[in-house]
Design a protein around this motif. Structure first.
Motif, short mmCIF file in Angstrom:
data_model
loop_
_atom_site.label_atom_id
_atom_site.label_comp_id
_atom_site.label_asym_id
_atom_site.label_seq_id
_atom_site.Cartn_x
_atom_site.Cartn_y
_atom_site.Cartn_z
N SER A 269 -33.45 -49.89 42.86
CA SER A 269 -34.75 -50.38 43.33
C SER A 269 -35.81 -50.48 42.24
O SER A 269 -36.91 -50.98 42.49
CB SER A 269 -35.27 -49.47 44.45
N SER A 270 -35.48 -50.04 41.02
CA SER A 270 -36.43 -50.17 39.91
C SER A 270 -36.44 -51.58 39.33
O SER A 270 -37.27 -51.90 38.49
CB SER A 270 -36.10 -49.16 38.81
N GLN A 271 -35.50 -52.42 39.78
CA GLN A 271 -35.43 -53.78 39.26
C GLN A 271 -36.52 -54.66 39.88
O GLN A 271 -36.99 -54.40 40.98
CB GLN A 271 -34.05 -54.38 39.55
N PRO A 272 -36.91 -55.73 39.17
CA PRO A 272 -37.91 -56.65 39.69
C PRO A 272 -37.47 -57.23 41.04
O PRO A 272 -36.29 -57.49 41.24
CB PRO A 272 -37.99 -57.75 38.63
N GLY A 273 -38.41 -57.39 41.94
CA GLY A 273 -38.11 -57.97 43.24
C GLY A 273 -38.04 -56.94 44.35
O GLY A 273 -38.39 -57.23 45.50
N PHE A 274 -37.57 -55.72 44.03
CA PHE A 274 -37.53 -54.68 45.05
C PHE A 274 -38.94 -54.18 45.35
O PHE A 274 -39.80 -54.17 44.47
CB PHE A 274 -36.65 -53.51 44.59
N TYR A 275 -39.15 -53.76 46.57
CA TYR A 275 -40.45 -53.21 46.94
C TYR A 275 -40.78 -51.99 46.08
O TYR A 275 -39.88 -51.21 45.72
CB TYR A 275 -40.45 -52.76 48.41
N SER A 276 -42.04 -51.81 45.77
CA SER A 276 -42.49 -50.55 45.20
C SER A 276 -42.52 -49.52 46.33
O SER A 276 -42.40 -49.86 47.51
CB SER A 276 -43.89 -50.70 44.61
N ARG A 277 -42.68 -48.26 45.99
CA ARG A 277 -42.78 -47.24 47.03
C ARG A 277 -43.98 -47.53 47.95
O ARG A 277 -43.89 -47.34 49.16
CB ARG A 277 -42.92 -45.84 46.41
N LYS A 278 -45.06 -47.97 47.35
CA LYS A 278 -46.26 -48.28 48.15
C LYS A 278 -45.97 -49.41 49.13
O LYS A 278 -46.34 -49.34 50.32
CB LYS A 278 -47.42 -48.65 47.22
#
Length: 350
Positions: A269-278
């Motif tokens: 999930s650290s890759q571009p495109g995935f939602y941030s935690r927020k």
């Protein structure tokens, strides 16, 4: 017949001939032919094997080899949980048979349905396209699957006896603090302060739902062609009933971002495109309609709980009980998680 053995100093071979004999007696519908066995990639917890006989497939789960903590790795409870959850939440695998006969295997185990699809762990499957394309779709899939699970009426599902909702978070917090200190090795800055804060600020949530307790992306099975379609949810060992926001906090702790320090786990999930935690929290609030104003507590506890899980493994490695060089530097990941928990409670992460 093939098999795989984990790298422990107390390694024991599974006698797969005995296992096959047991399964043929318990599941008479099994086809003829040789039983093939393949161990799934070793995680930090239970051992999981794919069993294949002809066109039949099943998944066997058992505790790790060697000594294990009391009440941990309870395969019978997990089996019974799946018996209740599968009929109302078909993404949970159907359980087939449970065995605790020491003549068959050194530890108790069960066999369940093999869910078809992809488990996303170390890398994004090429079939899904780029992270920018698939990331938002997978993110929303994870959230909607969790919301779907939490929407189930646990009483109608017959799960009222599978947990004690009253005092759920208090037991969770105190239990994990106890587990952490039972396997403590290093002195970590900010640990005592964090534990005092967690103990003093335990939230009381009147709502009760099914709690998976280890809900994360690599415990989901996703359709091979559609990243927005879940086909399974795995690893129900810790599941119970209690505060739904505890699952959100745990999922967020595993939902890493690019700027995170090493927290000892694989992170897609650290890759571009995935939602941030927020963004994850915002979408969860939108889909579930729940008040998430106290989410920092649940995330801080999620980081602490993950630290406790890794600390238990590091303790076993340091004591020489398990031989696996992946675990040599877990103490650094534990320290990073304690720091992230402290930053979360100060409002610096979300």
């Amino acid at each position: 017949m093939s098999d795989a053995t984990p790298k422990t100093k107390k390694t024991q071979e599974v006698d797969w001939t005995k296992v096959e004999r047991f399964l043929r007696n318990a599941l008479p519908q099994l086809p003829e032919g040789e039983m093939k066995v393949r161990q799934f990639s070793e995680g930090y917890s239970n051992l999981t094997y794919l069993l294949q006989i002809g066109d039949w497939e099943g998944v066997l789960r058992r505790p790790p080899f060697g000594e294990i903590p009391p009440k941990a790795h309870d395969m019978e409870r997990e089996f019974k949980m799946l018996e209740k959850v599968h009929p109302v939440f078909p993404l949970a695998p159907e359980p087939y048979v449970y065995c605790e006969d020491p003549e068959v295997m050194d530890k108790h185990f069960y066999v369940m349905e093999k869910k078809q699809g992809l488990v996303i762990d170390e890398e994004l499957p090429e079939v899904y396209g780029s992270p920018e394309q698939a990331g938002p779709i997978i993110s929303k899939n994870v959230i909607s699957t969790l919301v779907q699970l939490q929407a189930i009426d646990y009483k109608e599902a017959g799960l009222a006896e599978m947990g004690k909702p009253e005092g759920f978070m208090e037991r969770q917090v105190n239990g994990w603090i106890k587990r952490y200190h039972h396997s403590k090795t290093d002195d970590i800055e900010g640990l005592e302060e964090l534990e005092q804060w967690l103990t003093a600020n335990i939230p009381v949530n009147e709502e009760t739902t099914i709690v998976h307790n280890d809900f994360k992306l690599n415990n989901m099975v996703i359709d091979e062609e559609s990243p927005g379609l879940a086909t399974g949810v795995l690893d129900w060992e810790l599941s119970t009933i209690g505060d739904p926001l505890s699952d959100v906090g745990s999922t967020l702790a595993y939902w890493g971002q690019a700027e995170d320090a090493d927290i000892g786990i694989n992170i897609i999930s650290s890759q571009p495109g995935f939602y941030s935690r927020k963004e994850f929290v915002e979408e969860y609030a939108k889909q579930s309609g729940r008040d998430v104003s106290n989410i920092n507590y649940y995330l801080a506890f999620g980081f602490y709980k993950l630290a406790g899980i890794l600390q238990q493994i590091y303790y076993r490695w340091k004591n020489g009980e398990i031989e696996d060089e992946r675990f040599r530097h877990l103490n650094k990941a534990v320290a990073n998680l304690i720091d992230m928990a402290n930053r979360t409670r100060r409002g610096e992460v979300l």
